[in-house]
Design a protein around this motif. Structure first.
Motif, mmCIF file in Angstrom:
data_model
loop_
_atom_site.group_PDB
_atom_site.id
_atom_site.type_symbol
_atom_site.label_atom_id
_atom_site.label_comp_id
_atom_site.label_asym_id
_atom_site.label_seq_id
_atom_site.Cartn_x
_atom_site.Cartn_y
_atom_site.Cartn_z
ATOM 1 N N PHE A 1 0.836 -1.192 0.000
ATOM 2 C CA PHE A 1 0.000 0.000 0.000
ATOM 3 C C PHE A 1 0.869 1.238 0.000
ATOM 4 O O PHE A 1 2.054 1.187 0.302
ATOM 5 C CB PHE A 1 -0.957 0.001 1.196
ATOM 6 N N ALA A 2 0.250 2.337 -0.374
ATOM 7 C CA ALA A 2 0.955 3.615 -0.435
ATOM 8 C C ALA A 2 0.065 4.702 0.149
ATOM 9 O O ALA A 2 -1.151 4.559 0.212
ATOM 10 C CB ALA A 2 1.310 3.957 -1.875
ATOM 11 N N ASN A 3 0.697 5.794 0.576
ATOM 12 C CA ASN A 3 -0.001 6.934 1.170
ATOM 13 C C ASN A 3 0.463 8.216 0.496
ATOM 14 O O ASN A 3 1.201 8.182 -0.479
ATOM 15 C CB ASN A 3 0.286 7.008 2.672
ATOM 16 N N ILE A 4 0.038 9.320 1.063
ATOM 17 C CA ILE A 4 0.426 10.641 0.580
ATOM 18 C C ILE A 4 1.954 10.764 0.543
ATOM 19 O O ILE A 4 2.635 10.301 1.460
ATOM 20 C CB ILE A 4 -0.164 11.729 1.505
ATOM 21 N N ALA A 5 2.481 11.351 -0.511
ATOM 22 C CA ALA A 5 3.898 11.669 -0.710
ATOM 23 C C ALA A 5 4.763 10.445 -0.983
ATOM 24 O O ALA A 5 5.989 10.569 -1.009
ATOM 25 C CB ALA A 5 4.466 12.456 0.471
ATOM 26 N N ASP A 6 4.179 9.282 -1.211
ATOM 27 C CA ASP A 6 4.966 8.095 -1.538
ATOM 28 C C ASP A 6 5.249 8.039 -3.035
ATOM 29 O O ASP A 6 4.456 8.516 -3.850
ATOM 30 C CB ASP A 6 4.237 6.821 -1.121
ATOM 31 N N LEU A 7 6.380 7.449 -3.381
ATOM 32 C CA LEU A 7 6.751 7.248 -4.774
ATOM 33 C C LEU A 7 6.219 5.896 -5.222
ATOM 34 O O LEU A 7 6.454 4.880 -4.552
ATOM 35 C CB LEU A 7 8.276 7.302 -4.922
ATOM 36 N N VAL A 8 5.487 5.875 -6.329
ATOM 37 C CA VAL A 8 4.895 4.648 -6.848
ATOM 38 C C VAL A 8 5.222 4.516 -8.328
ATOM 39 O O VAL A 8 5.584 5.491 -8.988
ATOM 40 C CB VAL A 8 3.357 4.618 -6.645
ATOM 41 N N MET A 9 5.079 3.305 -8.839
ATOM 42 C CA MET A 9 5.199 3.055 -10.275
ATOM 43 C C MET A 9 3.779 2.942 -10.816
ATOM 44 O O MET A 9 2.954 2.218 -10.246
ATOM 45 C CB MET A 9 5.967 1.757 -10.530
ATOM 46 N N VAL A 10 3.486 3.695 -11.879
ATOM 47 C CA VAL A 10 2.142 3.679 -12.455
ATOM 48 C C VAL A 10 2.206 3.281 -13.917
ATOM 49 O O VAL A 10 3.210 3.495 -14.595
ATOM 50 C CB VAL A 10 1.427 5.045 -12.314
ATOM 51 N N SER A 11 1.114 2.704 -14.385
ATOM 52 C CA SER A 11 0.915 2.404 -15.795
ATOM 53 C C SER A 11 -0.219 3.289 -16.277
ATOM 54 O O SER A 11 -1.306 3.280 -15.689
ATOM 55 C CB SER A 11 0.560 0.928 -15.957
ATOM 56 N N VAL A 12 0.015 4.054 -17.330
ATOM 57 C CA VAL A 12 -0.989 4.999 -17.820
ATOM 58 C C VAL A 12 -2.056 4.234 -18.591
ATOM 59 O O VAL A 12 -1.749 3.482 -19.515
ATOM 60 C CB VAL A 12 -0.339 6.085 -18.700
ATOM 61 N N LYS A 13 -3.314 4.444 -18.214
ATOM 62 C CA LYS A 13 -4.438 3.752 -18.842
ATOM 63 C C LYS A 13 -5.189 4.638 -19.827
ATOM 64 O O LYS A 13 -5.679 4.157 -20.835
ATOM 65 C CB LYS A 13 -5.412 3.246 -17.767
ATOM 66 N N ARG A 14 -5.323 5.927 -19.513
ATOM 67 C CA ARG A 14 -5.996 6.856 -20.418
ATOM 68 C C ARG A 14 -5.122 8.094 -20.577
ATOM 69 O O ARG A 14 -4.529 8.569 -19.624
ATOM 70 C CB ARG A 14 -7.363 7.286 -19.867
ATOM 71 N N GLY A 15 -5.057 8.594 -21.812
ATOM 72 C CA GLY A 15 -4.270 9.784 -22.076
ATOM 73 C C GLY A 15 -3.896 9.868 -23.541
ATOM 74 O O GLY A 15 -4.497 9.205 -24.386
ATOM 75 N N THR A 16 -2.905 10.699 -23.841
ATOM 76 C CA THR A 16 -2.468 10.838 -25.227
ATOM 77 C C THR A 16 -1.760 9.564 -25.682
ATOM 78 O O THR A 16 -1.228 8.810 -24.863
ATOM 79 C CB THR A 16 -1.509 12.045 -25.356
ATOM 80 N N PRO A 17 -1.739 9.318 -26.988
ATOM 81 C CA PRO A 17 -1.104 8.081 -27.480
ATOM 82 C C PRO A 17 0.382 7.967 -27.130
ATOM 83 O O PRO A 17 0.915 6.855 -27.065
ATOM 84 C CB PRO A 17 -1.286 8.177 -29.003
ATOM 85 N N GLU A 18 1.062 9.103 -26.892
ATOM 86 C CA GLU A 18 2.499 9.045 -26.578
ATOM 87 C C GLU A 18 2.756 8.467 -25.189
ATOM 88 O O GLU A 18 3.812 7.878 -24.956
ATOM 89 C CB GLU A 18 3.129 10.440 -26.659
ATOM 90 N N VAL A 19 1.828 8.660 -24.258
ATOM 91 C CA VAL A 19 2.062 8.199 -22.889
ATOM 92 C C VAL A 19 1.244 6.967 -22.513
ATOM 93 O O VAL A 19 1.549 6.315 -21.520
ATOM 94 C CB VAL A 19 1.790 9.322 -21.858
ATOM 95 N N ARG A 20 0.233 6.640 -23.301
ATOM 96 C CA ARG A 20 -0.569 5.455 -22.986
ATOM 97 C C ARG A 20 0.265 4.183 -23.056
ATOM 98 O O ARG A 20 1.207 4.082 -23.835
ATOM 99 C CB ARG A 20 -1.739 5.319 -23.973
ATOM 100 N N LYS A 21 -0.074 3.232 -22.184
ATOM 101 C CA LYS A 21 0.574 1.914 -22.139
ATOM 102 C C LYS A 21 2.050 2.009 -21.774
ATOM 103 O O LYS A 21 2.836 1.144 -22.133
ATOM 104 C CB LYS A 21 0.403 1.165 -23.459
ATOM 105 N N GLN A 22 2.432 3.073 -21.067
ATOM 106 C CA GLN A 22 3.807 3.202 -20.613
ATOM 107 C C GLN A 22 3.843 3.277 -19.097
ATOM 108 O O GLN A 22 2.850 3.618 -18.462
ATOM 109 C CB GLN A 22 4.456 4.455 -21.206
ATOM 110 N N LYS A 23 5.016 2.956 -18.542
ATOM 111 C CA LYS A 23 5.193 2.987 -17.101
ATOM 112 C C LYS A 23 6.001 4.213 -16.710
ATOM 113 O O LYS A 23 6.976 4.557 -17.379
ATOM 114 C CB LYS A 23 5.903 1.720 -16.615
ATOM 115 N N PHE A 24 5.590 4.858 -15.606
ATOM 116 C CA PHE A 24 6.281 6.034 -15.100
ATOM 117 C C PHE A 24 6.340 5.966 -13.581
ATOM 118 O O PHE A 24 5.533 5.279 -12.956
ATOM 119 C CB PHE A 24 5.541 7.328 -15.489
#
Length: 138
Positions: free
Chosen positions: A52-75
């Motif tokens: 689990f994570a809380n406020i101010a924690d660093l997490v790895m996310v996968s973009v599900k909706r957005g522009t085609p350049e960032v979709r399906k990428q991990k940040f």
């Protein structure tokens, strides 16, 4: 990496707010609209326990909706708002209307140039580069 990111810290007393597969709103203008948490940096838990994570924690996310350049990428992303109420050291309780993250580069600088909506003071103190582009800190 140019500088070591501040990912480890004491997690004692925190209630689980966001966990794996939680959908979150992306609060910056990096092109992503919605993301899913797929990892929590610095989490050292128990076997088969969902991180689990809380406020101010660093997490790895996968973009599900957005522009085609960032979709399906991990940040990497920093959690700036959470729905579950949390207690501050002065005794006040605070919660937000949604769960939101800000996408950051590997060195901790935000990918976007502005943040929509408020961010928590805890996130602003821990991530000063994120706080510098925020419009409102609560």
């Amino acid at each position: 990496m140019p500088e070591k990111l501040n990912v480890l810290g004491s997690r004692k007393g925190f209630t689980p707010a966001l966990q794996h597969n939680s959908r979150v709103v992306v609060a910056d203008n990096s092109g992503a609209k919605e993301a899913m948490i797929i990892g929590v940096y610095g989490y050292r838990g128990v076997l088969r326990r969902v991180p689990f994570a809380n406020i101010a924690d660093l997490v790895m996310v996968s973009v599900k909706r957005g522009t085609p350049e960032v979709r399906k990428q991990k940040f990497k992303a920093v959690i700036v708002r959470q729905r579950m109420p949390f207690r501050r050291p002065d005794g006040t309780w605070i919660s937000f209307e949604d769960n939101a993250v800000v996408i950051v580069n590997p060195d901790g600088t935000p990918k976007g140039t502005e943040i929509r909506g408020p961010i928590a003071r805890e996130a602003a103190e821990r991530w000063p580069k994120v706080a510098s582009i925020a419009t409102m800190v609560i």
